[in-house]
Design a protein around this motif. Structure first.
Motif: not given
Length: 439
Positions: A255, A259, A262
């Motif tokens: 995760e 992130y 992103e």
């Protein structure tokens, strides 16, 4: 009136006669009378009288004992119920069925007539221990069939609007008889529909909300108000916990990487947007600068229309100022020349006057010197030793001893040092005599 008093006295006499003590007393009196009659026989008569008196006092002693016992019972066990803190006391009349409520202080509780029940009005917490640990008494089962434990906290209180009803319907152990069965019936079924990962991390909030909603609805039917339900620690087997923690760590790392990517993409997009914005800003700035220059040129052109005549007028003004300054300087030079001529003329006249004054002064000085020399010559003629004296005075501060031969003609002692010209002295004397004659 007398009849009534007589009837009362007769009633009292009948009541006295009906009481056992008084009746025995009367019989005792009868026995005493009989004893008196038999006193002459021995000591049995006083004992009989004492026993008869004791028998007569037995009712009174029994009454006093009963009264004392009742007082002691009231003192040790008063028929008063103290209302506990954080609770409400409900007193039910066993005869009429009425319920009286008291939230503080104390209330009368007669045994056999009143039944008092205390119900909590503050929030209470219930921690079930049966399924708190995975290796506990009755652990929960997940969807995979894995045993686990949940640390639950249930905050509850009784419904304040149904106290009169709950005083007779609720059991004494509310948590054990009402809350615990309701909670067990819900939590086992809810937990069995979720995986361990959902219970441990991803679905903890929805599971807690579902348990709380269903338990609140179920307890409300029993008059219990559920304030909240909190899921604390999730106890898993040690091996599964370690594997799950590793899996969760990898998931968290994944995760985090997602992130991060992103974030990088957003940073790239932000850089592109900033570059585009910078380009637009520069183009806009260039256009604004060009427009500003055009506007400035137009403004300058418009200004030159007013500036050129102004400059021309300034040139003319400066020419006029230069001409005025030239004329002023010429006038000033002429004035200075005239002033200098006047000053030179005045100075020449002043010098002429000074020369005349100097000539007159020299003439006068010469005349005074001639007169002084004539006077000195006459004085030396009459006193020739004054020359020696004068010479001695002049030489006295420089020369201490002068050795000179005396003159052969007996004249002045310094004659041999100074030398003499008799002709010259004679000519001077002749001139002095001539001048004296002319005068």
């Amino acid at each position: 009136m007398n009849d009534r008093l007589q009837s009362i006295r007769n009633a009292a006499a009948r009541l006295k006669a009906s009481l056992p003590g008084f009746s025995r007393r009367s019989r005792g009196d009868e026995f005493g009378g009989e004893g008196a009659g038999a006193g002459a026989g021995g000591l049995g008569v006083p004992l009989k009288r004492a026993g008869a008196g004791l028998v007569r006092c037995l009712p009174w002693l029994a009454g006093l004992t009963a009264v004392a016992g009742a007082v002691a019972l009231l003192v040790t066990h008063p028929p008063v119920h103290e209302v506990p803190r954080g609770a409400v006391s409900l007193r039910t009349n066993m005869l009429t069925g009425g319920v009286t409520e008291a939230r503080s202080g104390s209330m009368l509780q007669l045994p056999g007539l009143h039944d008092v029940r205390d119900l909590p009005v503050r929030d209470r917490s219930y921690h079930p221990e049966r399924f708190a640990r995975a290796d506990g008494e009755a652990p929960l089962q997940s969807l995979e069939g894995l045993s686990l434990g949940l640390d639950l906290t249930v905050r509850w209180t009784v419904d304040p609007t149904r106290l009169a009803q709950l005083a007779t319907t609720l059991p004494d152990d509310i948590e054990g008889d009402v809350i615990a069965p309701a909670l067990q019936g819900i939590v086992y079924r809810q937990i069995a529909t979720h995986t361990v990962r959902e219970i441990f991390s991803t679905q903890r909030g929805p599971i807690q909300a579902a348990l709380e909603s269903e338990l609140r609805r179920k307890l409300a039917m029993d008059g219990i108000v559920l304030r909240g339900l909190e899921i604390g620690n999730v106890d898993l087997p040690q091996e599964y916990r370690a594997g799950l923690e590793n899996l969760l760590s990898e998931g968290l790392a994944s995760e985090k990487m997602r992130y991060t990517l992103e974030l990088k993409e957003k940073q790239v997009k932000q850089t592109e947007l900033e570059a585009a914005a910078e380009k637009v800003r520069r183009e806009t700035s260039a256009e604004a600068a060009a427009r500003e220059q055009i506007i400035a040129a137009k403004g300058q052109e418009e200004a030159m229309k007013h500036v050129l005549p102004f400059k021309q007028r300034q040139v003319e003004q400066r020419q006029l100022e230069a001409e005025a300054e030239r004329v002023a300087r010429v006038r000033m030079a002429e004035g200075n020349a005239q002033a200098r001529g006047i000053e030179a003329e005045g100075e020449a006249k002043a010098r002429e006057k000074l020369a005349d004054a100097e000539a007159y002064r020299q003439t006068r000085i010469g005349k005074v010197a001639v007169d002084q020399m004539a006077a000195e010559g006459a004085l030396l003629s009459r006193h020739p030793l004054l020359i020696q004296k004068a010479m001695a005075d002049k030489l006295s501060d420089k020369v201490q001893v002068i050795i000179a031969p005396p003159p052969s003609d007996g004249g002045f002692i310094g004659k041999t040092l100074l030398g003499s010209k008799p002709e010259t002295r004679q000519e001077g004397r002749a001139e002095g005599e001539g001048e004296g004659a002319s005068q």
